[in-house]
Design an enzyme around this catalytic site. Structure first.
Site, PDB file in Angstrom:
ATOM      1  N   LYS A  45     -66.731 -22.822  -0.876  1.00  0.00           N
ATOM      2  CA  LYS A  45     -67.983 -23.383  -1.308  1.00  0.00           C
ATOM      3  C   LYS A  45     -68.554 -22.607  -2.505  1.00  0.00           C
ATOM      4  O   LYS A  45     -69.504 -23.012  -3.121  1.00  0.00           O
ATOM      5  CB  LYS A  45     -69.005 -23.323  -0.147  1.00  0.00           C
ATOM      6  CG  LYS A  45     -68.451 -23.887   1.172  1.00  0.00           C
ATOM      7  CD  LYS A  45     -69.525 -23.934   2.271  1.00  0.00           C
ATOM      8  CE  LYS A  45     -69.423 -22.885   3.293  1.00  0.00           C
ATOM      9  NZ  LYS A  45     -68.450 -22.816   4.314  1.00  0.00           N
ATOM     10  N   GLU A 100     -63.515 -21.096  -9.740  1.00  0.00           N
ATOM     11  CA  GLU A 100     -63.641 -20.156  -8.618  1.00  0.00           C
ATOM     12  C   GLU A 100     -64.827 -19.223  -8.861  1.00  0.00           C
ATOM     13  O   GLU A 100     -65.178 -18.953 -10.007  1.00  0.00           O
ATOM     14  CB  GLU A 100     -62.315 -19.383  -8.537  1.00  0.00           C
ATOM     15  CG  GLU A 100     -62.267 -18.198  -7.617  1.00  0.00           C
ATOM     16  CD  GLU A 100     -62.321 -18.532  -6.139  1.00  0.00           C
ATOM     17  OE1 GLU A 100     -63.242 -19.253  -5.739  1.00  0.00           O
ATOM     18  OE2 GLU A 100     -61.457 -18.030  -5.394  1.00  0.00           O
ATOM     19  N   ASP A 101     -65.434 -18.724  -7.782  1.00  0.00           N
ATOM     20  CA  ASP A 101     -66.562 -17.797  -7.955  1.00  0.00           C
ATOM     21  C   ASP A 101     -66.102 -16.426  -8.446  1.00  0.00           C
ATOM     22  O   ASP A 101     -66.643 -15.873  -9.395  1.00  0.00           O
ATOM     23  CB  ASP A 101     -67.405 -17.678  -6.664  1.00  0.00           C
ATOM     24  CG  ASP A 101     -66.573 -17.388  -5.409  1.00  0.00           C
ATOM     25  OD1 ASP A 101     -65.350 -17.148  -5.521  1.00  0.00           O
ATOM     26  OD2 ASP A 101     -67.156 -17.404  -4.310  1.00  0.00           O
ATOM     27  N   ASP A 104     -60.555 -11.591  -7.004  1.00  0.00           N
ATOM     28  CA  ASP A 104     -60.499 -10.210  -6.521  1.00  0.00           C
ATOM     29  C   ASP A 104     -59.026  -9.807  -6.417  1.00  0.00           C
ATOM     30  O   ASP A 104     -58.426  -9.410  -7.418  1.00  0.00           O
ATOM     31  CB  ASP A 104     -61.239 -10.133  -5.175  1.00  0.00           C
ATOM     32  CG  ASP A 104     -61.319  -8.730  -4.619  1.00  0.00           C
ATOM     33  OD1 ASP A 104     -61.108  -7.768  -5.382  1.00  0.00           O
ATOM     34  OD2 ASP A 104     -61.597  -8.563  -3.412  1.00  0.00           O
ATOM     35  N   PHE A 154     -69.040  -4.930  -3.671  1.00  0.00           N
ATOM     36  CA  PHE A 154     -69.220  -6.273  -3.125  1.00  0.00           C
ATOM     37  C   PHE A 154     -70.483  -6.915  -3.672  1.00  0.00           C
ATOM     38  O   PHE A 154     -71.568  -6.349  -3.578  1.00  0.00           O
ATOM     39  CB  PHE A 154     -69.265  -6.203  -1.602  1.00  0.00           C
ATOM     40  CG  PHE A 154     -69.093  -7.536  -0.950  1.00  0.00           C
ATOM     41  CD1 PHE A 154     -67.831  -8.097  -0.831  1.00  0.00           C
ATOM     42  CD2 PHE A 154     -70.190  -8.231  -0.470  1.00  0.00           C
ATOM     43  CE1 PHE A 154     -67.662  -9.350  -0.234  1.00  0.00           C
ATOM     44  CE2 PHE A 154     -70.029  -9.473   0.122  1.00  0.00           C
ATOM     45  CZ  PHE A 154     -68.769 -10.026   0.242  1.00  0.00           C
ATOM     46  N   VAL A 155     -70.338  -8.093  -4.274  1.00  0.00           N
ATOM     47  CA  VAL A 155     -71.483  -8.768  -4.888  1.00  0.00           C
ATOM     48  C   VAL A 155     -71.785 -10.091  -4.187  1.00  0.00           C
ATOM     49  O   VAL A 155     -70.905 -10.699  -3.578  1.00  0.00           O
ATOM     50  CB  VAL A 155     -71.241  -9.019  -6.398  1.00  0.00           C
ATOM     51  CG1 VAL A 155     -71.229  -7.712  -7.166  1.00  0.00           C
ATOM     52  CG2 VAL A 155     -69.936  -9.785  -6.636  1.00  0.00           C
ATOM     53  N   ASP A 161     -71.079 -15.260  -1.200  1.00  0.00           N
ATOM     54  CA  ASP A 161     -71.781 -15.024   0.054  1.00  0.00           C
ATOM     55  C   ASP A 161     -71.424 -13.693   0.688  1.00  0.00           C
ATOM     56  O   ASP A 161     -70.385 -13.098   0.405  1.00  0.00           O
ATOM     57  CB  ASP A 161     -71.435 -16.126   1.062  1.00  0.00           C
ATOM     58  CG  ASP A 161     -70.019 -15.976   1.620  1.00  0.00           C
ATOM     59  OD1 ASP A 161     -69.062 -15.992   0.824  1.00  0.00           O
ATOM     60  OD2 ASP A 161     -69.877 -15.816   2.852  1.00  0.00           O
ATOM     61  N   ARG A 167     -75.740 -17.302  -1.070  1.00  0.00           N
ATOM     62  CA  ARG A 167     -75.130 -18.159  -2.096  1.00  0.00           C
ATOM     63  C   ARG A 167     -76.191 -18.771  -2.987  1.00  0.00           C
ATOM     64  O   ARG A 167     -75.939 -19.144  -4.117  1.00  0.00           O
ATOM     65  CB  ARG A 167     -74.347 -19.307  -1.445  1.00  0.00           C
ATOM     66  CG  ARG A 167     -73.138 -18.889  -0.630  1.00  0.00           C
ATOM     67  CD  ARG A 167     -72.328 -20.138  -0.283  1.00  0.00           C
ATOM     68  NE  ARG A 167     -71.418 -19.947   0.823  1.00  0.00           N
ATOM     69  CZ  ARG A 167     -70.163 -19.499   0.713  1.00  0.00           C
ATOM     70  NH1 ARG A 167     -69.692 -19.180  -0.471  1.00  0.00           N
ATOM     71  NH2 ARG A 167     -69.396 -19.366   1.770  1.00  0.00           N
TER      72      ARG A 167
HETATM   73  P1  IMP Z   1     -59.014 -12.991  -3.557  1.00  0.00           P
HETATM   74  O1  IMP Z   1     -58.023 -13.910  -2.909  1.00  0.00           O
HETATM   75  O2  IMP Z   1     -58.935 -11.607  -2.999  1.00  0.00           O
HETATM   76  O3  IMP Z   1     -58.959 -13.004  -5.052  1.00  0.00           O
HETATM   77  O4  IMP Z   1     -60.426 -13.437  -3.037  1.00  0.00           O
HETATM   78  C1  IMP Z   1     -61.114 -14.489  -3.520  1.00  0.00           C
HETATM   79  C2  IMP Z   1     -62.267 -14.836  -2.599  1.00  0.00           C
HETATM   80  O5  IMP Z   1     -62.751 -13.684  -1.891  1.00  0.00           O
HETATM   81  C3  IMP Z   1     -63.434 -15.322  -3.405  1.00  0.00           C
HETATM   82  O6  IMP Z   1     -63.376 -16.709  -3.565  1.00  0.00           O
HETATM   83  C4  IMP Z   1     -64.617 -14.894  -2.567  1.00  0.00           C
HETATM   84  O7  IMP Z   1     -64.914 -15.888  -1.623  1.00  0.00           O
HETATM   85  C5  IMP Z   1     -64.154 -13.667  -1.841  1.00  0.00           C
HETATM   86  N1  IMP Z   1     -64.663 -12.435  -2.487  1.00  0.00           N
HETATM   87  C6  IMP Z   1     -63.972 -11.492  -3.152  1.00  0.00           C
HETATM   88  N2  IMP Z   1     -64.768 -10.515  -3.616  1.00  0.00           N
HETATM   89  C7  IMP Z   1     -66.017 -10.852  -3.237  1.00  0.00           C
HETATM   90  C8  IMP Z   1     -67.320 -10.250  -3.434  1.00  0.00           C
HETATM   91  O8  IMP Z   1     -67.510  -9.191  -4.058  1.00  0.00           O
HETATM   92  N3  IMP Z   1     -68.383 -10.922  -2.892  1.00  0.00           N
HETATM   93  C9  IMP Z   1     -68.256 -12.091  -2.203  1.00  0.00           C
HETATM   94  N4  IMP Z   1     -67.062 -12.686  -2.012  1.00  0.00           N
HETATM   95  C10 IMP Z   1     -65.958 -12.074  -2.518  1.00  0.00           C
END
Ligand code: IMP
Length: 181
Positions: A45, A100-101, A104, A154-155, A161, A167
């Site tokens: 979301k 994508e938000d 990471d 963590f943001v 969220d 959000r």
């Molecule tokens: P990845 O697969 O590790 O790249 O993670 C992507 C997802 O992890 C994002 O779409 C977020 O939902 C969540 N995420 C990663 N870092 C953060 C953060 O700092 N705050 C909130 N959600 C995060």
């Protein structure tokens, strides 16, 4: 200071900066995709606030669709991705931009990009509100359109969220420690 603001330690990306960055990214996307009728696929979301701002600045034909995957529990990524809501559009021979938000570890987008390649997309790029390169665990994922590159930590806000909350903040910030405990 509002109720939501009182939970935030420090602002990482202000609302004004988000809007001006989305304007720049929208112009770039317009330039790169005019006559290509791209499909913007938002990852639910977290994509919602960013995607709705970004598309205001795209001045060419484009379509929208949404995908929901689950991959993230609490504050550390597992690397496991399951599709909980699939797209309705046929992406075969189409240009896809995943929205994508935050990127990471990159595991989520690696899997999602593989899915679109498997489905026959002509191209697949990533637009992300935030890029957190310090967290990256794969070199197969590099977002092309990014509002802001941030350090570790963590943001929340503007789609991001913590335990499904925050959000609805109109900026991105670091949560106060006492909120976690
Ligand atoms: P990845 O697969 O590790 O790249 O993670 C992507 C997802 O992890 C994002 O779409 C977020 O939902 C969540 N995420 C990663 N870092 C953060 C953060 O700092 N705050 C909130 N959600 C995060």
């Amino acid at each position: 200071m509002g109720y939501m603001d009182s939970k935030i330690e420090r602002i990482v990306l202000s609302h004004d900066k988000i809007v001006s960055k989305c304007h720049d990214l929208g112009m770039k996307i317009t330039n790169d995709y005019k006559d290509k009728r791209p499909i913007l696929v938002g990852l639910l979301k977290g994509c919602i606030p960013f995607m709705s701002e970004l598309i205001k600045h795209i001045d060419c034909d484009m379509e929208m669709d949404f995908l929901e995957v689950s991959s993230y529990n609490g504050t550390s990524s597992t690397g496991l991705v399951t599709i909980t809501k699939d797209i309705k559009t046929d992406v075969k021979n189409r240009h896809v931009i995943i929205v994508e938000d935050i990127v990471d570890t990159g595991y989520t987008l690696k899997e999602v990009m593989n899915l679109f390649k498997y489905k026959g997309a002509l191209s697949c790029e990533i637009a992300a509100l935030l890029d957190k390169p310090s967290g990256r665990k794969t070199d197969l994922v590099t977002p092309k359109y990014v509002c802001e590159t941030i350090g570790p930590g963590f943001v929340v806000g503007f789609g991001l969220d913590y335990d499904q909350l925050y959000r609805n903040l109109d900026y991105v910030g670091i949560l106060k420690k006492e909120v976690y405990s």
